[in-house]
Design an enzyme around this catalytic site. Structure first.
Site, PDB file in Angstrom:
ATOM      1  N   ASP A 195    -113.453 -90.786  84.964  1.00 12.14           N
ATOM      2  CA  ASP A 195    -113.429 -91.872  85.944  1.00 12.14           C
ATOM      3  C   ASP A 195    -114.615 -92.816  85.824  1.00 12.14           C
ATOM      4  O   ASP A 195    -114.485 -94.023  86.052  1.00 12.14           O
ATOM      5  CB  ASP A 195    -113.348 -91.303  87.361  1.00 12.14           C
TER       6      ASP A 195
ATOM      7  N   ARG B 283    -107.542 -96.326  88.814  1.00 11.78           N
ATOM      8  CA  ARG B 283    -108.930 -96.774  88.648  1.00 11.78           C
ATOM      9  C   ARG B 283    -109.072 -98.254  88.340  1.00 11.78           C
ATOM     10  O   ARG B 283    -109.997 -98.903  88.846  1.00 11.78           O
ATOM     11  CB  ARG B 283    -109.639 -95.925  87.582  1.00 11.78           C
TER      12      ARG B 283
ATOM     13  N   ASP C 280    -119.817 -86.772  99.494  1.00  5.02           N
ATOM     14  CA  ASP C 280    -120.445 -87.372  98.320  1.00  5.02           C
ATOM     15  C   ASP C 280    -120.764 -88.845  98.523  1.00  5.02           C
ATOM     16  O   ASP C 280    -121.899 -89.287  98.297  1.00  5.02           O
ATOM     17  CB  ASP C 280    -119.531 -87.220  97.099  1.00  5.02           C
TER      18      ASP C 280
ATOM     19  N   SER D  82    -111.079 -79.462  93.464  1.00  3.88           N
ATOM     20  CA  SER D  82    -111.348 -80.892  93.510  1.00  3.88           C
ATOM     21  C   SER D  82    -109.998 -81.593  93.408  1.00  3.88           C
ATOM     22  O   SER D  82    -109.243 -81.375  92.447  1.00  3.88           O
ATOM     23  CB  SER D  82    -112.243 -81.296  92.340  1.00  3.88           C
TER      24      SER D  82
END
Length: 404
Positions: A126, A97, A17, A180
């Site tokens: 996110d 994050r 990605d 994932s």
């Protein structure tokens, strides 16, 4: 598209990605891309990302070990509040994050970049966490979120783009990881595929950090954690850095099947999402911290913390780590930890963490002389309880007389 971006800092993992995003940013915006790869304890080598970025022509490459900062400045402050989202989730992804957002903005300043970019999709939390953090720390920064702009919305399209642009892909076409996953020093998460059916039980071979409780050792293991000002500082009298301590607890907790979680949570963007998590070290720390607070915190201070905790947890989950309200709550929480010092003894057995002892020589508020069921030699006058009860019952008696 008009070229209004000269340089972008990309949160880069080296996977499919973000490698596609790197090339897409160059092609779409005609800009230079700076890559930033952080080691926050995900358990995978991050240096290979350097070679991948170099192969794609990147000139400015940041590879950083942030494990200690992550544990010290983000995980530990969160655990001072005994933070749990919706009664179960220990916020392993959420708390990572704001650190990544912080470094993205700092690197943008260092390199003169006028934008940052991430690989979060338009359906998840996110994107909110990254961008709220970036805007809070650098209000004028531009954020580019490719998943909200491009039409490469499937794995096949990503692979086709990679092939067209000569982007190396390590896995063969048609293969895919079953879930994932996101990992860091605090946890590892699993989403997608069969887990999207909330009735489906995750396969045993999905779990990576923990053995099943059934396969855990048949003998319990005891350990002691020492706290200073609310933070864990040693295990079994061995002083450890924040990252080393959390890593050690992950290892020992995982060996005893501790920290598995299967939940359906409410995402900030509005949908419900099912995920599975492994947080062995965090599960141990949460139990231990509450235990040391039980003898060192005043009753009303402890209850106030418990009342505020769900709001604090939501702020972290929703991406407001850098907000004024989170900072205000943190100041209150940190002030409460000044006397949270002592040692907790725990028993780990078959997926369970049991507190079996707690002590604090200087800061305990537990007074056995007062609490005893034996003769307390006048330390507590039991007759005083009668008036206490009658005063507290006054409103109930008045209401009952009025039939309420």
């Amino acid at each position: 598209m008009a070229n209004d971006v000269n340089k972008v800092v990309l949160a880069y993992s080296g996977g499919l990605d973000t490698s596609v995003i790197l090339k897409w940013l160059e092609e779409t915006y005609g800009c230079e891309v700076v890559t930033f790869t952080a080691d926050i304890g995900q358990g995978e080598e991050v240096e290979p990302a350097r070679a991948k970025a170099q192969a794609l022509g990147v000139k400015e490459i940041y590879i950083e070990d942030l494990r200690e900062e992550f544990a010290r400045d983000f995980v530990f402050p969160m655990f001072r509040a005994n933070t749990v989202y919706e009664g179960e989730y220990l916020l392993g992804t959420s708390i990572a994050r704001p650190l990544i957002a912080k470094r993205l903005v700092e690197i943008a300043h260092e390199t003169g970049a006028d934008a940052v970019s991430h690989g979060a999709t338009g359906k998840g939390n996110d994107q909110v966490r990254f961008e709220l953090g970036a805007y809070a720390l650098k209000p004028g920064i531009r954020v580019i979120a490719p998943w909200r702009e491009w039409d490469l919305n499937s794995r096949e399209k990503l692979l086709a783009y990679a092939e067209k642009h000569g982007i190396p892909v390590e896995m063969k076409r048609g293969t895919r990881s079953p879930y994932s996953m996101d990992a860091n020093l605090l946890h590892i998460s699993y989403e997608g595929n069969q887990l999207e059916d909330p009735w489906f039980e995750a396969e045993e071979d999905m779990w990576r950090w923990t053995v099943s409780p059934e396969a855990a050792p048949d003998r319990p293991q005891y350990l002691e954690i020492r706290f200073e000002n609310g933070d864990p500082v040693a295990i079994d009298d061995e002083p450890l850095s924040p990252a080393s301590l959390l890593s050690r607890l992950n290892q020992v907790g995982g060996a005893h099947g501790i920290g598995r979680l299967d939940l359906v949570e409410n995402r900030y963007v509005g949908m419900k999402s099912r995920g599975c998590y492994e947080t062995p070290g965090g599960s141990i720390l949460l139990r231990a911290h509450r235990a040391i607070e039980s003898i060192t915190l005043d009753r009303e201070a402890a209850h106030l913390k418990d009342e505020l905790m769900p709001r604090y947890a939501s702020l972290i989950y929703n991406g407001y780590w850098w907000s004024p309200e989170r900072r205000m709550l943190q100041a209150l929480i940190d002030a409460s930890q000044a006397h949270v010092n002592g040692v907790v003894r725990l028993k780990l057995y078959k997926g369970n963490v049991t507190v079996v002892g707690r002590k604090s020589e200087a800061d305990t508020l537990f007074d056995a002389h007062i609490a005893t069921f034996e003769d307390d030699a006048g330390a507590y006058d039991q007759k005083d309880a009668e008036g206490f009860i009658k005063l507290n019952a006054l409103r109930l008696r008045i209401g009952a007389r009025r039939g309420r």
